[in-house]
Design a protein around this motif. Structure first.
Motif, PDB file in Angstrom:
ATOM      1  N   LEU A  55     -18.464  -9.192 -16.325  1.00  0.00           N
ATOM      2  CA  LEU A  55     -18.820 -10.587 -16.565  1.00  0.00           C
ATOM      3  C   LEU A  55     -18.830 -10.953 -18.049  1.00  0.00           C
ATOM      4  CD1 LEU A  55     -19.603 -12.682 -14.409  1.00  0.00           C
ATOM      5  CD2 LEU A  55     -21.981 -12.331 -15.064  1.00  0.00           C
ATOM      6  N   GLU A  56     -18.228 -12.099 -18.369  1.00  0.00           N
ATOM      7  CA  GLU A  56     -18.291 -12.630 -19.731  1.00  0.00           C
ATOM      8  C   GLU A  56     -17.933 -14.114 -19.719  1.00  0.00           C
ATOM      9  OE1 GLU A  56     -15.506 -10.123 -21.833  1.00  0.00           O
ATOM     10  OE2 GLU A  56     -13.874 -11.555 -21.534  1.00  0.00           O
ATOM     11  N   LEU A  57     -18.360 -14.823 -20.749  1.00  0.00           N
ATOM     12  CA  LEU A  57     -18.029 -16.234 -20.886  1.00  0.00           C
ATOM     13  C   LEU A  57     -16.552 -16.403 -21.237  1.00  0.00           C
ATOM     14  CD1 LEU A  57     -20.885 -17.929 -22.961  1.00  0.00           C
ATOM     15  CD2 LEU A  57     -20.274 -18.373 -20.589  1.00  0.00           C
ATOM     16  N   GLY A  58     -16.038 -17.595 -20.944  1.00  0.00           N
ATOM     17  CA  GLY A  58     -14.702 -17.927 -21.407  1.00  0.00           C
ATOM     18  C   GLY A  58     -14.712 -18.179 -22.906  1.00  0.00           C
ATOM     19  N   HIS A  59     -13.529 -18.152 -23.498  1.00  0.00           N
ATOM     20  CA  HIS A  59     -13.430 -18.481 -24.919  1.00  0.00           C
ATOM     21  C   HIS A  59     -12.260 -19.432 -25.137  1.00  0.00           C
ATOM     22  CE1 HIS A  59     -10.895 -14.908 -24.340  1.00  0.00           C
ATOM     23  NE2 HIS A  59     -10.132 -15.378 -25.301  1.00  0.00           N
ATOM     24  N   TYR A  60     -12.453 -20.328 -26.074  1.00  0.00           N
ATOM     25  CA  TYR A  60     -11.471 -21.394 -26.357  1.00  0.00           C
ATOM     26  C   TYR A  60     -10.479 -20.913 -27.411  1.00  0.00           C
ATOM     27  CZ  TYR A  60      -9.689 -25.853 -28.197  1.00  0.00           C
ATOM     28  OH  TYR A  60      -8.894 -26.879 -28.631  1.00  0.00           O
ATOM     29  N   HIS A  61      -9.200 -21.219 -27.180  1.00  0.00           N
ATOM     30  CA  HIS A  61      -8.186 -21.060 -28.218  1.00  0.00           C
ATOM     31  C   HIS A  61      -7.088 -22.080 -27.962  1.00  0.00           C
ATOM     32  CE1 HIS A  61      -6.490 -18.560 -24.966  1.00  0.00           C
ATOM     33  NE2 HIS A  61      -5.305 -18.869 -25.478  1.00  0.00           N
ATOM     34  N   TYR A  68     -18.536 -23.540 -19.362  1.00  0.00           N
ATOM     35  CA  TYR A  68     -19.058 -23.158 -20.670  1.00  0.00           C
ATOM     36  C   TYR A  68     -18.088 -22.188 -21.333  1.00  0.00           C
ATOM     37  CZ  TYR A  68     -23.608 -25.036 -19.209  1.00  0.00           C
ATOM     38  OH  TYR A  68     -24.629 -25.856 -18.788  1.00  0.00           O
ATOM     39  N   PHE A  69     -18.067 -22.193 -22.642  1.00  0.00           N
ATOM     40  CA  PHE A  69     -17.177 -21.271 -23.356  1.00  0.00           C
ATOM     41  C   PHE A  69     -17.683 -21.070 -24.778  1.00  0.00           C
ATOM     42  CE2 PHE A  69     -15.541 -25.558 -23.964  1.00  0.00           C
ATOM     43  CZ  PHE A  69     -15.265 -25.611 -25.326  1.00  0.00           C
ATOM     44  N   ALA A 102      -9.887 -19.451 -21.913  1.00  0.00           N
ATOM     45  CA  ALA A 102      -9.593 -18.193 -21.217  1.00  0.00           C
ATOM     46  C   ALA A 102     -10.872 -17.689 -20.575  1.00  0.00           C
ATOM     47  CB  ALA A 102      -9.045 -17.168 -22.212  1.00  0.00           C
ATOM     48  N   SER A 103     -10.925 -17.737 -19.255  1.00  0.00           N
ATOM     49  CA  SER A 103     -12.190 -17.437 -18.557  1.00  0.00           C
ATOM     50  C   SER A 103     -11.961 -16.493 -17.384  1.00  0.00           C
ATOM     51  CB  SER A 103     -12.826 -18.740 -18.060  1.00  0.00           C
ATOM     52  OG  SER A 103     -11.894 -19.485 -17.283  1.00  0.00           O
ATOM     53  N   ILE A 104     -11.141 -15.477 -17.601  1.00  0.00           N
ATOM     54  CA  ILE A 104     -10.752 -14.596 -16.500  1.00  0.00           C
ATOM     55  C   ILE A 104     -11.945 -13.855 -15.893  1.00  0.00           C
ATOM     56  CG2 ILE A 104     -10.197 -12.660 -18.055  1.00  0.00           C
ATOM     57  CD1 ILE A 104      -7.852 -12.018 -16.132  1.00  0.00           C
ATOM     58  N   TYR A 141     -16.590 -20.886 -28.832  1.00  0.00           N
ATOM     59  CA  TYR A 141     -15.607 -21.214 -29.871  1.00  0.00           C
ATOM     60  C   TYR A 141     -16.299 -21.133 -31.230  1.00  0.00           C
ATOM     61  CZ  TYR A 141     -12.528 -23.780 -32.978  1.00  0.00           C
ATOM     62  OH  TYR A 141     -11.754 -24.122 -34.052  1.00  0.00           O
ATOM     63  N   ASP A 142     -15.662 -20.431 -32.154  1.00  0.00           N
ATOM     64  CA  ASP A 142     -16.193 -20.293 -33.513  1.00  0.00           C
ATOM     65  C   ASP A 142     -17.630 -19.759 -33.482  1.00  0.00           C
ATOM     66  OD1 ASP A 142     -16.081 -20.425 -36.279  1.00  0.00           O
ATOM     67  OD2 ASP A 142     -16.796 -22.498 -36.358  1.00  0.00           O
ATOM     68  N   ASN A 143     -17.847 -18.785 -32.568  1.00  0.00           N
ATOM     69  CA  ASN A 143     -19.151 -18.128 -32.419  1.00  0.00           C
ATOM     70  C   ASN A 143     -20.271 -19.094 -32.026  1.00  0.00           C
ATOM     71  OD1 ASN A 143     -18.126 -15.570 -33.014  1.00  0.00           O
ATOM     72  ND2 ASN A 143     -18.406 -15.861 -35.210  1.00  0.00           N
ATOM     73  N   LYS A 144     -19.910 -20.191 -31.386  1.00  0.00           N
ATOM     74  CA  LYS A 144     -20.887 -21.148 -30.870  1.00  0.00           C
ATOM     75  C   LYS A 144     -20.609 -21.372 -29.391  1.00  0.00           C
ATOM     76  CE  LYS A 144     -20.906 -23.635 -35.295  1.00  0.00           C
ATOM     77  NZ  LYS A 144     -20.486 -24.896 -35.947  1.00  0.00           N
ATOM     78  N   TYR A 145     -21.650 -21.777 -28.656  1.00  0.00           N
ATOM     79  CA  TYR A 145     -21.519 -22.044 -27.227  1.00  0.00           C
ATOM     80  C   TYR A 145     -21.259 -23.535 -27.008  1.00  0.00           C
ATOM     81  CZ  TYR A 145     -23.596 -17.424 -26.729  1.00  0.00           C
ATOM     82  OH  TYR A 145     -23.846 -16.083 -26.821  1.00  0.00           O
ATOM     83  N   TYR A 146     -20.312 -23.811 -26.106  1.00  0.00           N
ATOM     84  CA  TYR A 146     -19.968 -25.198 -25.780  1.00  0.00           C
ATOM     85  C   TYR A 146     -19.933 -25.374 -24.271  1.00  0.00           C
ATOM     86  CZ  TYR A 146     -18.418 -26.110 -30.599  1.00  0.00           C
ATOM     87  OH  TYR A 146     -18.362 -26.291 -31.959  1.00  0.00           O
TER      88      TYR A 146
END
Length: 641
Positions: free
Chosen positions: A203-209, A335-336, A226-228, A338-343
């Motif tokens: 389990l992990e959060l998605g991340h924006y790119h 939720y994801f 990316a939220s696989i 980006y830049d070490n912040k949660y959105y």
């Protein structure tokens, strides 16, 4: 311009001064799918480790198959057979690599390491793959950050979580609670529950790119979350697999799934007598569809779609209420990091979430109804591929613009740009009206052409063999004129040569294509009549995607395929082996001989087993060079309330 001067090797898009050496530049030119050879030879793992890992994977698959057919897996024959299998793997692993290949492998590995070192020392540089092409993009980190922030501000679709709390545990709890309720209500089975429940170990959060789009001015970014391994990812895929077949069945007449669909529709339009010298084409682009659709309105559209396309308020065993709760949960857990912040995404759906596409399609289907009716009333063509729309009409320009003006004002969330002309590009097709004669050919974006996997890439050889055939098949489907097809053949030939495919290899693959379709006279004489037959034959030949759709669209409402328990076929076996050098090209042949010797030829129960060895390739340059994932700690933090 001559076709010969318009073809070049695929180049990476570089927007920063990196001072690359010619060898480093050549490595980037190989593209992100490239695999350097003999990675096992250069690995820190011992040879015994490689053999042991391969053996464990393959022998487990075989033993499972034997147990399915009640064949002993530990008797004298089995011990002898599996010892022989180990010997085959060890023999292939020990096989001497040709000196020239070994030198090339070490040379390429050295170049890759030098690039990795360069990138480590330049944190101001980012490497990405480009959108809709297979080449690298290298640019300034500050430029990508600025574009990402500008996109967030423009769409107003994202909200920062200012308390710094990681939402992962809340997301997990919400998904588990909903799925448990659905099991209690017998809306889903225990097996389905297990299939779509979050896998807590990964389990992990998605991340924006962002994926750079160099084919557009200013190189904007396509936002990807990316939220696989996110909690709702499997649920999102489940809901997409449930609804997408229903949507496609309902809208198939006005939905394009590829450029082939467009050409078929146009050629039917000609046969029906509607195509004239006055026929104009309209191409419409919907801006930022996924992030601009309003959440509540989209859910209301989904509700109406389900009410109109369900059986007694259900799809399979799932009630409309259960589906709506799933849909809302997926949107609420976008939720994801980006830049070490949660959105959190508060508008539209995440680009990268499977459910987002079908939800956007359903929302768009309501919006497009007036255009569909207008085109039907005036014997026109209407079709949409997600956020791209194609129309053909004989109406005058004033009436067309009036109708498009109405469409533009219909929904403030749907912003469109359009082009009206007798020559347009749509998907991968160029469509022309030449004085009442239809002409179609392949559309080549200047910034995305060409890319062909280099011949030296360490892929299984069948991958390279399929590339010329697939390229010719695509050209024959989309080009209506033999001369245009011939230009494409030259382009394919030149691109293959630039990618170091041997001339004899190319000629052999070309000849095979024309022999399969009994069209050698197209290759030797550019025979127009033979090409017309070839074009019609391959144009209406079902694609792989269409064959897949045919199997899942039988009874998509009362018995949706995703709700049917998949039965394991005991007569199929898929042993996976690691393909990593010339020696392992022989694995398939040696394994099949081993299987026949010890089992297929001596056990009647195994005689009809279909064995399909699957080659697993090594690391691509994408995996080696591209680093876009935030630190694992910020993605996996579980915080208690």
């Amino acid at each position: 311009m001559s076709i010969y001067t318009s073809i070049t090797a695929s180049l990476p898009f570089i927007e920063v001064d990196l001072k690359l050496t010619p060898q480093q530049m050549s490595m980037f030119i190989n593209g992100y799918k490239y695999i350097i050879p003999c990675q096992t030879l250069l690995s820190s793992k011992s040879m015994e480790q490689h053999v042991s890992e391969q053996y464990q994977s393959i022998s487990t698959t075989i033993k499972n198959c034997l147990r399915d057919h009640r064949i002993p897996t530990s008797d004298k024959r089995a011990k002898e057979a599996f010892l022989a299998l180990q010997h085959i793997l060890l023999e292939l692993q020990l096989k001497k690599v040709p000196r020239t290949l070994e030198r090339r492998a070490k040379h390429e590995n050295k170049i890759v390491q030098s690039i990795q070192c360069l990138l480590r020392n330049r944190p101001d540089i980012v490497v990405r793959r480009t959108d809709k092409s297979k080449v690298f993009y290298i640019g300034k980190a500050t430029d990508l950050a600025r574009k990402a922030e500008e996109y967030m501000l423009k769409t107003n679709a994202y909200q920062e979580i200012t308390n710094g709390r990681c939402p992962l545990s809340d997301m997990l709890y919400a998904v588990q609670k909903l799925l448990s309720n659905l099991v209690r209500q017998k809306a889903i089975t225990i097996q389905q529950f297990k299939k779509i429940s979050p896998k807590t170990m990964d389990l992990e959060l998605g991340h924006y790119h962002g994926l750079p789009k160099p084919h557009k001015p200013g190189t904007p970014l396509r936002p990807i979350v990316a939220s696989i391994h996110a909690p709702a990812t499997l649920l999102s895929k489940f809901l997409n697999d449930l609804l997408a077949p229903i949507y496609l069945k309902v809208t198939r007449e006005v939905t394009f799934i590829n450029g082939i669909d467009v050409v078929r529709k146009l050629e039917t339009y000609v046969l029906d007598g509607h195509f004239q010298a006055t026929t104009k084409f309209i191409v419409i682009d919907v801006t930022d569809l996924y992030t601009m659709i309003p959440r509540e309105e989209a859910l209301h559209a989904l509700m109406r779609f389900l009410e109109n396309n369900s059986h007694h308020g259900k799809i399979g065993t799932l009630s409309i209420d259960a589906i709506m709760r799933m849909a809302r949960l997926i949107l609420d857990t976008n939720y994801f990091v980006y830049d070490n912040k949660y959105y959190r995404q508060i508008r539209g759906g995440a680009m990268g979430s499977a459910f987002t596409q079908v939800l956007a399609n359903i929302y768009m289907h309501e919006w497009e109804q007036d255009l569909i009716k207008y085109q039907a009333a005036h014997n026109g063509i209407y079709g949409r591929y997600i956020d791209d729309i194609f129309m053909a009409t004989n109406e005058n320009m004033a009436d067309i613009k009036k109708e498009l003006g109405k469409a533009a004002k219909k929904d403030i969330n749907i912003k469109i740009n359009y082009q009206i002309d007798t020559c347009v590009n749509f998907l991968d097709v160029t469509v022309l009206n030449i004085n009442g004669r239809l002409k179609t050919n392949l559309y080549h974006k200047n910034t995305a052409e060409p890319y062909i996997l280099p011949y030296s890439s360490d892929h299984p050889r069948h991958v390279h063999r399929n590339i010329p055939f697939a390229a010719l098949l695509r050209a024959a489907r989309l080009c209506s004129d033999v001369q245009d097809f011939n230009n494409e053949l030259i382009r394919i030939d030149m691109s293959l040569l630039l990618s170091n495919y041997p001339p004899k290899f190319i000629q052999k693959r070309f000849n095979r294509f024309f022999r399969v379709y009994d069209a050698m006279q197209v290759l030797t004489k550019l025979n127009c009549n033979v090409y017309t037959r070839l074009h019609q034959q391959v144009l209406y030949q079902p694609t792989r995607r269409e064959k897949q759709l045919q199997t899942i669209m039988q009874d998509v409402i009362q018995s949706p395929p995703v709700l049917q328990d998949k039965t394991w076929d005991p007569d199929m076996m898929y042993p996976r082996y690691e393909y990593h050098n010339l020696a392992f090209r022989q694995f398939r042949q040696k394994f099949l001989q081993w299987w026949r010797t010890y089992y297929a030829n001596v056990e009647p129960a195994l005689a009809n087993i279909k064995v399909r060895p699957v080659a697993a390739t090594n690391l691509t340059l994408e995996t080696v060079f591209i680093r876009k994932k935030p630190p694992k700690q910020i993605l996996t933090r579980i915080e208690q309330k």
